[in-house]
Write an enzyme that holds these catalytic residues in place. Structure first.
Site, PDB file in Angstrom:
ATOM      1  N   ALA A 188       8.397  14.337 -29.211  1.00  0.00           N
ATOM      2  CA  ALA A 188       9.848  14.399 -29.019  1.00  0.00           C
ATOM      3  C   ALA A 188      10.444  14.899 -30.333  1.00  0.00           C
ATOM      4  O   ALA A 188      10.660  14.136 -31.267  1.00  0.00           O
ATOM      5  CB  ALA A 188      10.392  13.022 -28.673  1.00  0.00           C
TER       6      ALA A 188
ATOM      7  N   PHE B 243      16.104   4.261 -25.884  1.00  0.00           N
ATOM      8  CA  PHE B 243      16.925   4.912 -24.844  1.00  0.00           C
ATOM      9  C   PHE B 243      16.075   5.906 -24.034  1.00  0.00           C
ATOM     10  O   PHE B 243      15.898   5.746 -22.817  1.00  0.00           O
ATOM     11  CB  PHE B 243      18.106   5.599 -25.545  1.00  0.00           C
ATOM     12  CG  PHE B 243      18.880   6.586 -24.727  1.00  0.00           C
ATOM     13  CD1 PHE B 243      19.291   6.294 -23.431  1.00  0.00           C
ATOM     14  CD2 PHE B 243      19.230   7.824 -25.276  1.00  0.00           C
ATOM     15  CE1 PHE B 243      20.021   7.218 -22.691  1.00  0.00           C
ATOM     16  CE2 PHE B 243      19.953   8.746 -24.543  1.00  0.00           C
ATOM     17  CZ  PHE B 243      20.343   8.451 -23.250  1.00  0.00           C
TER      18      PHE B 243
ATOM     19  N   TYR C  79      15.592  12.505 -41.416  1.00  0.00           N
ATOM     20  CA  TYR C  79      15.284  12.711 -39.989  1.00  0.00           C
ATOM     21  C   TYR C  79      14.833  14.146 -39.737  1.00  0.00           C
ATOM     22  O   TYR C  79      13.783  14.394 -39.146  1.00  0.00           O
ATOM     23  CB  TYR C  79      16.522  12.384 -39.163  1.00  0.00           C
ATOM     24  CG  TYR C  79      16.328  12.472 -37.660  1.00  0.00           C
ATOM     25  CD1 TYR C  79      15.471  11.590 -36.997  1.00  0.00           C
ATOM     26  CD2 TYR C  79      17.027  13.408 -36.902  1.00  0.00           C
ATOM     27  CE1 TYR C  79      15.316  11.651 -35.626  1.00  0.00           C
ATOM     28  CE2 TYR C  79      16.878  13.468 -35.526  1.00  0.00           C
ATOM     29  CZ  TYR C  79      16.029  12.582 -34.889  1.00  0.00           C
ATOM     30  OH  TYR C  79      15.875  12.644 -33.521  1.00  0.00           O
TER      31      TYR C  79
ATOM     32  N   GLY D 282      -3.714  11.100 -33.739  1.00  0.00           N
ATOM     33  CA  GLY D 282      -5.092  10.603 -33.879  1.00  0.00           C
ATOM     34  C   GLY D 282      -5.551   9.937 -32.594  1.00  0.00           C
ATOM     35  O   GLY D 282      -6.696  10.120 -32.152  1.00  0.00           O
TER      36      GLY D 282
ATOM     37  N   THR E  70      14.894  -0.074 -33.501  1.00  0.00           N
ATOM     38  CA  THR E  70      16.135   0.368 -32.855  1.00  0.00           C
ATOM     39  C   THR E  70      16.058   0.222 -31.335  1.00  0.00           C
ATOM     40  O   THR E  70      17.065   0.355 -30.657  1.00  0.00           O
ATOM     41  CB  THR E  70      16.476   1.836 -33.211  1.00  0.00           C
ATOM     42  OG1 THR E  70      15.364   2.673 -32.890  1.00  0.00           O
ATOM     43  CG2 THR E  70      16.814   1.979 -34.690  1.00  0.00           C
TER      44      THR E  70
ATOM     45  N   ASP F 182       4.246  -1.397 -34.808  1.00  0.00           N
ATOM     46  CA  ASP F 182       4.796  -0.267 -35.547  1.00  0.00           C
ATOM     47  C   ASP F 182       3.808   0.887 -35.386  1.00  0.00           C
ATOM     48  O   ASP F 182       2.622   0.742 -35.697  1.00  0.00           O
ATOM     49  CB  ASP F 182       4.927  -0.675 -37.025  1.00  0.00           C
ATOM     50  CG  ASP F 182       5.600   0.391 -37.867  1.00  0.00           C
ATOM     51  OD1 ASP F 182       5.496   1.582 -37.507  1.00  0.00           O
ATOM     52  OD2 ASP F 182       6.205   0.031 -38.883  1.00  0.00           O
ATOM     53  N   VAL F 183       4.283   2.014 -34.935  1.00  0.00           N
ATOM     54  CA  VAL F 183       3.387   3.131 -34.613  1.00  0.00           C
ATOM     55  C   VAL F 183       2.817   3.801 -35.867  1.00  0.00           C
ATOM     56  O   VAL F 183       1.907   4.617 -35.776  1.00  0.00           O
ATOM     57  CB  VAL F 183       4.113   4.113 -33.653  1.00  0.00           C
ATOM     58  CG1 VAL F 183       5.150   4.924 -34.372  1.00  0.00           C
ATOM     59  CG2 VAL F 183       3.141   5.030 -32.948  1.00  0.00           C
TER      60      VAL F 183
END
Ligand code: UDP
Length: 322
Positions: A126, A23, A157, A114, A47, A68-69
């Site tokens: 964020a 989003f 979270y 990194g 998501t 995938d980060v």
């Protein structure tokens, strides 16, 4: 010695956005492209949705990497800015994906930092109003340390983001990476997922289907909702500023969830009634950003009133709700 970019970008600035198909990540990507950046978007679609970036297909200034980060990020280009937005962000998502939420906030932030260090890029995290937990100070200023239950349903979270903030400060101190931290309060607008469980898509879809709006608890808990374009403007200004401590970005207009339910019913001209459901565990009782810092440092404050933002959001959801 302070680490800086070797040279100011002579050509277009290059931005990396993690969570680019989400989003906020997708709205940020649009804004960066509009400001002339080249954007490399990264997302693993856990998501996020391809629909949010489909309009960028064929744009020569946008490159997308499905990854995938939390895995090593290899990029063969100059990078000027890293915007780390990847994370599940709705309570039902992180309840379903607690380990991935913890990993992206910790390992993912480590990889993104990194990358910024390696490329001598400026980095923005964020972060979230959830670092304040169920706050005992109201409204929340950046100086407040928060009231978080580490082992409750939101712990994965909240603590991941708190760890991420600590990691950002450590990279700033030890590696002299230029860093920014935005604490994002409740935000709404087009491209929210219809079924992400958050109150805005939940109430709007219920109202459009003429079903009862599910107010949790008595509906006297408060939130304040920021329209997405306002939020993105504040975040852009923060990255371009020279301020490296956390900044709250959100809309300080606070309302109860019962008031919000009525506002959605009015705006959709729905015949829906309201039904009450149990309040989820650790649901914050109240939340409102103190935005004095953003006003002063970024000369930013939100402009879009709820009524205007709701109309735009409802128009988007009308096309999605069947
Ligand atoms: N909420 C609600 N009905 C719903 C979904 C959420 O009353 O169908 C309430 C929820 O209990 C919370 C507020 O709306 O107090 C905002 O919830 P959301 O999941 O959007 O995000 P949060 O601010 O809690 O992270």
């Amino acid at each position: 010695m302070k680490q800086r970019r070797k040279t100011l970008p002579r050509s277009r600035p290059v931005s990396v956005v993690t969570g680019a198909a989400g989003f906020l990540g997708s709205h940020l990507t649009d804004r960066l492209l509009a400001r002339g950046h080249q954007v490399i978007g990264i997302d693993n679609f856990v998501t996020g949705s391809v629909d949010n970036i489909a309009h960028l297909g064929g744009n020569p200034r946008f490159k997308f990497i499905q990854q995938d980060v939390t895995e090593f990020l290899f990029l063969d280009t100059r990078v000027d800015y890293v915007w780390h937005f990847a994370s599940p962000a709705s309570p039902i998502d992180y309840l379903e994906l607690p380990i991935q939420t913890l990993k992206v906030g910790s390992l993912g932030t480590h990889k993104a930092l990194g990358l910024a260090k390696n490329k001598r890029a400026r980095f923005l995290l964020a972060s979230t109003s959830e670092v304040y937990g169920d706050p005992l100070v109201h409204p929340q200023t950046e100086d407040y340390w928060g009231h978080v239950n580490p082992i409750g349903p939101r712990g994965c979270y909240d603590e991941a983001k708190r760890f991420a903030e600590a990691l950002v400060m450590a990279y700033r101190q030890e590696h002299r990476v230029e860093t920014r931290i935005v604490r994002i309060f409740n935000t709404y607008g087009p491209r929210m997922r219809l079924n992400d469980g958050r109150v805005v898509p939940a109430f709007i879809s219920q109202a459009l289907k003429q079903r009862p709006l599910t107010v949790f608890g008595q509906g006297d808990q408060t939130r304040s909702f920021c329209y997405v374009s306002d939020l993105i403007e504040g975040i852009y200004r923060l990255m371009m500023s020279d301020y490296d401590l956390p900044v709250n970005i959100g809309n300080p207009t606070e309302m109860t969830m019962l008031e919000f339910a009525h506002a959605v019913i009015r705006a959709t001209r729905s015949r829906s009634k309201i039904t009450f459901r149990p309040l989820p565990q650790d649901d914050p009782r109240q939340r409102r950003p103190d935005i004095t810092r953003a006003k002063k440092i970024l000369r930013w404050s939100p402009r879009v009133p709820l009524a205007t933002g709701l109309v735009k959001t409802i128009d988007y959801f009308r096309l999605k709700v069947r």
